[in-house]
Design an enzyme around this catalytic site. Structure first.
Site, short mmCIF file in Angstrom:
data_model
loop_
_atom_site.label_atom_id
_atom_site.label_comp_id
_atom_site.label_asym_id
_atom_site.label_seq_id
_atom_site.Cartn_x
_atom_site.Cartn_y
_atom_site.Cartn_z
CD GLU A 129 -1.26 -2.35 2.19
OE1 GLU A 129 -2.11 -3.09 2.84
OE2 GLU A 129 -0.17 -2.56 2.07
CB CYS A 175 -0.41 -3.71 8.92
SG CYS A 175 0.85 -2.49 8.32
CD1 TRP A 185 19.61 -38.47 -12.41
CD2 TRP A 185 18.26 -37.72 -11.01
NE1 TRP A 185 20.64 -37.93 -11.75
CE2 TRP A 185 19.66 -37.07 -10.84
CE3 TRP A 185 17.28 -37.18 -9.98
CZ2 TRP A 185 20.11 -36.24 -9.73
CZ3 TRP A 185 17.73 -36.51 -8.89
CH2 TRP A 185 18.99 -35.94 -8.68
NE ARG A 206 15.82 -29.84 -3.91
CZ ARG A 206 16.71 -30.78 -4.21
NH1 ARG A 206 18.06 -30.38 -4.24
NH2 ARG A 206 16.58 -32.03 -4.09
CB THR A 265 15.57 -40.01 1.29
OG1 THR A 265 14.20 -40.61 0.98
CG2 THR A 265 15.93 -39.07 0.01
CD GLU A 295 13.03 -32.42 -3.12
OE1 GLU A 295 13.81 -33.50 -3.67
OE2 GLU A 295 13.21 -31.36 -3.18
#
Length: 371
Positions: free
Chosen positions: A61, A84, A179, A193, A205, A302
């Protein structure tokens, strides 16, 4: 309240502007604003625009008011979030709006932050400004959903990402060919990311893939890397630990993690967080609250099927990024995601595309009464 086509177009423009702050303003919300006035022929037109461009910087604003100058007097201000009325890193926007002589303010949605929460609207109305609310409220709430979750639930917005083959495998089972998704799909994930606060995977993982968990190329942010590792099994030789002094790494462990392993990880530059709850589910909940207390707004998960399953079961997942590769993986060692938990929530699909021949589906989790 009756809004016309111009009102709608002006607010949609404000929402577009707000998106420019993505990855730059968190833990603040993305906010956009436009100012419209009458031209000499009596037609309304937008004369100024603004958006919250960086954390600690001018709010949308105020940016729009500075651009409008004297044209703000008697004009209409469209804001995607309630202005605000408190002093934080910047003065209250309501004071600037009142001083500029704005006659009408259209607000998409209310700010749930305790220091505002309707107070901004009341302050404007008390000053004699006409305030109308609810225009494109659904779009505005979606835009500020991570901020709202942080404020109301004290936890970050969780984005679950996974890639699978057509037969449901989440990994190839072959270390030299790990992959599943295409180069284009992986580029989309790296861009994600580069704008989020933290990224988390389970120890399974981390051991199987030895990942970096960084944004490549570097984005607006380099996320805090989090490994859920109850027994502190992450090797000192892993790429995660070896880079811990350059890129922050948090190891979330349990009460039974060996003290000597924890000390070695600390000495290597890792931060250790110990969850003292007995059950893994309770520790995970405590960790999310800890991350919320640090004002981390967006958390990308992930991790493998165990971690994702736990988060879905506890109704903590908010958004899904799923990549389906057009291939069949037949290796018996390849893990398949057998999601056997009841009451899996439905997904509201927001986007579907085909990067590199994959199917990319992005959507939000539809909250159920049980969650």
């Amino acid at each position: 309240m009756a809004f016309d086509a111009f009102d709608s177009a002006a607010m949609l423009r404000a929402l577009q502007l707000a998106e420019r702050g993505e990855g730059r303003v968190e833990p603040n919300p993305m906010v956009g604003a436009v100012i419209a006035t009458l031209d000499p022929d009596g037609h309304r037109k937008i004369v100024a625009e603004g958006w919250h461009a960086e954390y600690g910087g001018a709010h949308a604003e105020v940016m729009a008011l500075a651009s409008a100058g004297n044209l703000a007097r008697g004009a209409t201000l469209y804001a995607t979030l309630e202005p605000c009325c408190h002093r934080g890193k910047t003065p209250p926007c309501t004071a600037a709006i009142i001083a500029a002589g704005i006659a009408r303010v259209v607000v998409a949605t209310q700010d749930p932050f305790a220091g505002v929460n309707g107070g901004g609207i009341v302050a404007l109305q008390t000053a004699g400004i006409t305030v109308e609310t609810g225009l494109h409220a659904d779009e505005a709430r979606r835009l500020t959903a991570p901020f709202q979750k942080l404020v109301l639930k004290k936890k970050p917005w969780l984005i679950a990402k996974w890639a699978i083959s057509l037969n449901g495998c989440m990994a190839t089972g072959q270390p030299d060919n790990r992959w599943i998704s295409s180069v284009e799909s992986r580029g989309i994930v790296h861009a994600l990311r580069g704008r989020i606060d933290a990224i988390a995977v389970g120890i399974g993982t981390a051991l199987a893939d030895d990942p970096d968990l960084t944004a490549r190329p570097a984005g607006l942010r380099q996320p805090l890397r989090i490994i859920l590792d109850s027994n502190a099994r992450l090797p000192l030789t892993s790429r995660l630990v070896e880079s811990a002094r350059r890129i922050p790494l948090l190891i979330a462990t349990g009460p039974l993690a060996p003290a000597d392993r924890l000390q070695r990880l600390r000495d290597a530059g890792c931060e250790i967080w110990i969850g003292n709850d007995a059950s893994p589910a309770a520790r995970l909940e405590s960790l999310l609250l800890e991350l919320g207390s640090r004002q981390l707004t967006n958390l990308l998960v992930e991790g493998g099927p165990t971690l994702l399953g736990s988060l879905f079961h506890s109704a903590n997942i908010d958004e899904v990024w799923a990549f389906v590769a057009p291939k069949i993986i037949g290796d018996r060692l390849a893990p398949v995601w057998n999601f056997d938990r009841p009451n899996v929530p439905p997904i509201h699909i927001e986007h579907v595309s085909h990067p590199g021949g994959d199917i990319f589906i992005r959507g939000t989790v539809i909250a159920t009464q049980s969650s």
